[in-house]
Design a protein around this motif. Sequence first.
Motif, short mmCIF file in Angstrom:
data_model
loop_
_atom_site.label_atom_id
_atom_site.label_comp_id
_atom_site.label_asym_id
_atom_site.label_seq_id
_atom_site.Cartn_x
_atom_site.Cartn_y
_atom_site.Cartn_z
N ASP A 53 0.82 -1.21 0.00
CA ASP A 53 0.00 0.00 0.00
C ASP A 53 0.86 1.26 0.00
O ASP A 53 0.37 2.34 -0.35
CB ASP A 53 -0.94 0.00 1.21
N ILE A 54 2.12 1.17 0.36
CA ILE A 54 3.01 2.33 0.38
C ILE A 54 3.73 2.54 -0.95
O ILE A 54 4.49 3.49 -1.10
CB ILE A 54 4.06 2.20 1.50
N ILE A 55 3.46 1.67 -1.93
CA ILE A 55 4.20 1.73 -3.19
C ILE A 55 3.46 2.59 -4.21
O ILE A 55 2.29 2.36 -4.52
CB ILE A 55 4.42 0.31 -3.76
N LYS A 56 4.15 3.59 -4.74
CA LYS A 56 3.59 4.50 -5.73
C LYS A 56 3.80 3.98 -7.14
O LYS A 56 2.92 4.10 -8.00
CB LYS A 56 4.25 5.88 -5.59
N HIS A 57 4.97 3.42 -7.42
CA HIS A 57 5.28 2.87 -8.74
C HIS A 57 5.90 1.48 -8.57
O HIS A 57 6.67 1.25 -7.62
CB HIS A 57 6.29 3.73 -9.50
N ALA A 58 5.59 0.58 -9.49
CA ALA A 58 6.22 -0.74 -9.51
C ALA A 58 6.32 -1.22 -10.95
O ALA A 58 5.40 -1.02 -11.74
CB ALA A 58 5.41 -1.74 -8.68
N THR A 59 7.46 -1.83 -11.29
CA THR A 59 7.66 -2.33 -12.65
C THR A 59 8.59 -3.53 -12.62
O THR A 59 9.58 -3.54 -11.88
CB THR A 59 8.21 -1.23 -13.57
N GLN A 60 8.26 -4.55 -13.39
CA GLN A 60 9.08 -5.76 -13.44
C GLN A 60 10.32 -5.52 -14.28
O GLN A 60 10.31 -4.71 -15.22
CB GLN A 60 8.28 -6.92 -14.04
N VAL A 61 11.40 -6.25 -13.98
CA VAL A 61 12.66 -6.07 -14.70
C VAL A 61 13.36 -7.42 -14.89
O VAL A 61 13.38 -8.26 -13.99
CB VAL A 61 13.58 -5.07 -13.96
N ASP A 62 13.91 -7.60 -16.07
CA ASP A 62 14.69 -8.80 -16.42
C ASP A 62 16.16 -8.38 -16.53
O ASP A 62 16.53 -7.63 -17.43
CB ASP A 62 14.20 -9.37 -17.75
N HIS A 63 16.99 -8.88 -15.62
CA HIS A 63 18.40 -8.48 -15.59
C HIS A 63 19.31 -9.37 -16.43
O HIS A 63 20.39 -8.93 -16.85
CB HIS A 63 18.92 -8.48 -14.15
N ASP A 64 18.92 -10.61 -16.67
CA ASP A 64 19.83 -11.54 -17.34
C ASP A 64 19.39 -11.94 -18.74
O ASP A 64 19.92 -12.87 -19.33
CB ASP A 64 20.04 -12.80 -16.49
N ALA A 65 18.40 -11.21 -19.27
CA ALA A 65 17.95 -11.39 -20.66
C ALA A 65 17.51 -12.82 -20.97
O ALA A 65 17.69 -13.31 -22.08
CB ALA A 65 19.06 -10.96 -21.63
N ASP A 66 16.87 -13.47 -19.99
CA ASP A 66 16.38 -14.83 -20.22
C ASP A 66 14.89 -14.86 -20.56
O ASP A 66 14.29 -15.93 -20.68
CB ASP A 66 16.66 -15.73 -19.02
N GLY A 67 14.28 -13.67 -20.72
CA GLY A 67 12.88 -13.59 -21.09
C GLY A 67 11.91 -13.68 -19.94
O GLY A 67 10.70 -13.77 -20.16
#
Length: 311
Positions: free
Chosen positions: A105-119
């Motif tokens: 509930d305290i989060i204003k923005h959230a986005t998923q991220v792929d660091h190792d380019a495995d899809g």
Amino acid sequence: MAKLSGRKRGRALTRVAAAAIAAALVGTGAGVASATDQPVPAPSVSARGDLPQPAAKQRGFAAQAPAAAPVNALHGIDRTGKLYAYPPNGTGGLAGREQVGSGWDIIKHATQVDHDADGSSDGIWEVNNGGYMFYAPFDENPVSVGSGWGVYNKLLSPGNLAGASADDLIARDTSGVLWIYLGYGNGKLTTRSKVGTGWNIYTQIAGKGDLTGDGKTDIVARDGSGVLWLYKGTGNRSTPFAARTKVGTGWNMFNSLVSVGDVDIDGKTDLIGRDSAGALWLYKGSGSAAAPFKPRVKIGTSGWNTYRQLF
């Protein structure tokens, strides 16, 4: 800093989605299904006439071997701060939800991220109401990225924008300037570079992968009149997007647009829209810049407005 409970289970959700590729290739014509609890499943529904239609040459592409496209669960933060994940079900829709976090509930923005380019995403960049950013890996403890992120009203990781191996981040400030941060592949980010001005004309910005079939990460943006625009990726940090092209009109029927990559497991990036009644719609990607989406299909009926944020 929000709690990401069951992080290994959350990581497994995206792995399960990736494993559904083989099943999807066998049954691409099957009817779609949705969450088994909340929201409820829905039958397929044709697109409205004023929304984008598929290019004829793209029909039937699902029978071919899929190209590389991100495969991730759709995440939702409800108004009590619980985080849920819905992985693709392998037949064109979403499987039942699983709670993977609390205290969001305290989060204003959230986005998923792929660091190792495995899809498949490795974790989530999150910005809390105090303007602090954290990186929350699915299977490790969250780490601090920095402060001062409260200057942004939109934050999104559409993928690898600048040609390196890790996903990057774009952020729009309150004056409408769009900035790019390159990802190091460990949750940390480079200093920002200015992309352009005037981005405050857009009420929604979304993207997760390649929409045009050229191997570069793209985004779409909806303006205040409901027109959806495509920004093709260039792979260049200094000018990450080409000039915009019009996708279609009537997109102001949605109060949220989000992409998590390939939902129907056909190798092409898709787009999800939530309408004001709380129904969820899937626009399957075509891989064509001229008409990037097929007609919409309903993958969830009333109830999706329970989530104050989808990513």
